[in-house]
Scaffold this active site. Structure first.
Site, PDB file in Angstrom:
ATOM      1  N   SER A 156     -50.566   2.038   9.419  1.00 35.33           N
ATOM      2  CA  SER A 156     -49.623   1.175  10.130  1.00 35.33           C
ATOM      3  C   SER A 156     -48.709   0.505   9.098  1.00 35.33           C
ATOM      4  CB  SER A 156     -50.384   0.175  11.004  1.00 35.33           C
ATOM      5  OG  SER A 156     -49.538  -0.410  11.946  1.00 35.33           O
ATOM      6  N   HIS A 165     -52.972   4.760  18.251  1.00 29.06           N
ATOM      7  CA  HIS A 165     -52.828   4.014  16.997  1.00 29.06           C
ATOM      8  C   HIS A 165     -54.168   3.549  16.438  1.00 29.06           C
ATOM      9  CE1 HIS A 165     -50.134   2.062  14.166  1.00 29.06           C
ATOM     10  NE2 HIS A 165     -50.755   0.915  14.317  1.00 29.06           N
TER      11      HIS A 165
END
Length: 664
Positions: free
Chosen positions: A524, A637
């Site tokens: 991320s 994610h």
């Protein structure tokens, strides 16, 4: 412990993930004699199972109460202690169940088309409040097994927020609060309108509820969430006058005040979470932690303890104080707050309090606690004398079998003199006469923090002969408001200097590190920084970028949060200052990347969409650079934390394999 004893222990490998258990969400029975909790494990089919356990405080024994291949969660005791409500997917979709506390079969009490979540018992009656999703025109009597028209249709979008990581494309369903009467079986919808409703709680007399409702879907308002008070059978009213993001409302014992978390986005997404109290008679609102430079929530990163529900700021029995989880300097503990705004840490230490339930009758906390060498278990802690008793021993055999490495913390100065905290883990079976390669790990967020929690990934790399460096550069939580705000508008500036200064400080402090064998990875924001690093320096022999950001231009339009996150973090939208977004985009510097780069991304990542990895891969491959692209199916994610177990293991294998290919 001697070196010879250490060598008897086995090395951790990626597949050891299958053998771990994760305990959390403790709930004390009304009479204090029992504690219900959830244990999650991975079954022989490499799928997650979650089951309810009950610990008897007289016998000091736990008994498993649910069985089978299913996810059972959110155990909640009725006010009389005779029943436990919980959520289970055993029917195929999460539904509400009730089980007799004296033993017996669980009874399914909802068969809702869109399932149920978050059960909350009425304080005195046999009624359950819960959440369910409904479309306009739906009612609570449409069954789970009623088939919908399966003909393909276009997805029509007319809202700015139309997709979300972990959910995909959003439909027109809204989360509503409903009520189930255990005596009559009657279902009643409490909330209405085209809004999502969450975090419901009861007033002590059971006449009123409080909940959170986001504002309309308009530019600039997506993250704004208001508090509402609603007397059952009447219209709600908004409590907060100031706009912001608020959560977890809880009534005081006398019902005259409401505690909650939140802030007014004064520093956008880098604003510290604070504790607020509103007097419901006078509507006077006070931020009780205004003078404390503390993040009032759990923001400590772990790849094993994720999404344990926060209880909020819970009231003491006399209503004169509150307890809450707070995070600072790589630790999450429990803090006490009185109504004068005085904050005291009551449960601290170098550890991660990842789960918390407060029993106000006994003034006792039931905690889920992890540290770098302890995977995590439940403990009871007296808040009077701080005595602790361990309740579960969920991973004792693992801890006894495998070599687990403890990190060493240290601080160092960045290029501009800012003090930064970091940790260094030695390789397993460390030999002081040898030198070792170093892996730099960079956390995501960026407004989260690394610290004293167990990280399976770190222990795996240590078992493979790597030292691991992890730091909290500017932008991280845990070091005050100025520190967490310091990276905004400067991604790749001071934060880059912080992580590179950490490498230099580690090399200077730990003589066993091999400066010629440096590796780097992160996900991320950590993926962004990995991309940035390899575009700025060739010091690293190989790198792995995960769920990364490479191009802020496209991120603005493709991420589920891009339309506000780019302004929050970089300083402007694509339409406002495209050049600034380009200056902070790692892909701008792709021609300077010489480091072999493995790109890991999830197909269903809506937070940092896979096109971010695709752009970087094509740009590198087109220049004949050394790279590989690994795409994980059916993953979002959160692959590294909550993804399918076999894919989590394969992700670890890919990381280790890439580093091993370039290790001397």
């Amino acid at each position: 412990m001697t070196h010879s004893t250490q060598t008897l222990k086995q090395e951790i490998h990626s597949e050891t993930l299958y053998h771990l258990q994760f305990v959390g969400d403790p709930q004390v029975s009304p009479d204090g004699s029992k504690i219900a909790y959830v244990t999650t494990s991975i079954n022989n089919k490499k799928k997650y199972d979650s089951h309810l356990f009950v610990y008897d405080r007289k016998t000091n024994r736990s008994t498993q109460w649910t069985h089978g291949e299913s996810r059972n969660q959110s155990p909640r005791w009725s006010a009389d202690g005779e029943s436990i409500a919980f959520i289970s997917n055993r029917s195929g979709k999460n539904q509400l169940y009730v089980m007799p506390a004296a033993g017996g079969e669980a009874r399914q009490v909802t068969t809702l088309k869109n399932g149920a979540a978050n059960p909350v018992w009425h304080p005195s009656e046999a009624k359950l409040m819960f959440q369910t999703s409904l479309e306009e025109g739906d009612d609570l009597h449409k069954k789970e097994d009623e088939k919908e028209d399966e003909e393909l249709k276009p997805h029509i979008v007319d809202q700015l927020h139309y997709k979300a990581d972990g959910k995909g494309l959003l439909d027109h369903k809204r989360s509503h609060i409903a009520l189930y009467d255990c005596q009559t079986g009657k279902l009643e919808q409490i909330t209405s309108g085209p809004y999502d409703h969450s975090d419901p709680s009861w007033s002590p007399d059971g006449s009123t509820i409080a909940y959170v409702r986001p504002q309309d879907d308009q530019p600039g308002s997506y993250m704004l969430a208001d508090l509402y008070i609603q007397k059952i059978g009447q219209q709600p009213y908004r409590l907060n006058e100031k706009s912001g993001g608020f959560a977890k409302p809880i009534f005081s014992p006398d019902g005259k005040s409401l505690s909650y978390f939140g802030h007014g986005y004064e520093y956008d997404g880098a604003t510290l979470t604070k504790v607020w109290v509103t007097n419901l008679d006078t509507n006077k609102t006070t931020c009780l932690t205004e003078s404390v430079d503390l993040e009032c929530s759990d923001v400590l990163i772990s790849d094993l303890h994720w999404a344990n529900p926060s209880p909020g700021a819970v009231w003491t029995k006399d209503g004169q104080g509150l307890y809450f989880q707070g995070s600072e300097h790589g630790n999450t503990g429990i803090y006490h707050l009185n109504l004068a705004g005085e904050v005291t840490k009551v449960i601290g230490g170098d550890r991660h309090v990842y789960a918390f339930h407060y029993d106000k009758d006994s003034d006792e906390a039931i905690l889920g606690i992890s540290d770098p060498t302890h995977i995590g278990d439940l403990f009871s802690v007296s808040l009077k004398n701080k005595q602790e008793q361990q309740i579960t021993s969920s991973n004792d055999s693992f801890q006894e079998t495998y070599e687990i490495v403890a990190p060493e913390s240290f601080t160092y100065q960045s290029k501009d003199g800012l003090e930064v905290e970091g940790w260094l883990m030695k390789p397993a079976h460390f030999d002081a006469s040898k030198t070792y390669p170093l892996v730099l790990e960079i956390h995501g967020g960026p407004h989260m923090m690394y610290g004293n929690s167990f990280m399976h990934e770190f222990q795996l790399l240590a078992s493979k002969g790597y030292a691991i460096l992890y730091t909290n550069p500017r932008g991280s939580q845990g070091y005050g408001q100025s520190f967490v705000d310091a990276c905004r508008g400067d991604y790749g500036g001071g934060d880059y200097e912080d992580v590179m200064a950490g490498v230099d400080a580690a090399l200077k402090k730990f003589s066993f590190l091999d400066e010629g064998q440096l590796f780097v990875t992160g996900g991320s924001y950590g993926g962004f920084m990995t991309n940035w690093i390899v575009g700025k320096t060739n010091r690293f022999k190989a790198a792995v970028t995960q769920r990364s950001i490479s191009n802020w231009h496209s991120f603005y339009g493709v991420s589920d949060i891009g339309h506000f996150f780019t302004k929050w973090e970089i300083g402007n939208h694509f339409t406002g200052d495209p050049q600034k977004l380009w200056e902070h985009s790692p892909i701008k510097y792709v021609d300077q990347i010489e480091t072999p780069l493995l790109i890991i991304h999830s197909e269903n990542d809506y937070r940092c969409p896979i096109e971010q990895g695709e752009q970087l891969f094509v740009a590198l491959k087109n220049q004949n650079k050394t790279t590989r692209f690994v795409r994980f199916p059916e993953s979002d994610h959160n692959l590294s934390r909550t993804g399918l177990p076999n894919l989590r293991v394969e992700r670890l294998n890919q990381i280790v394999g890439w580093f091993e290919d370039y290790k001397a």
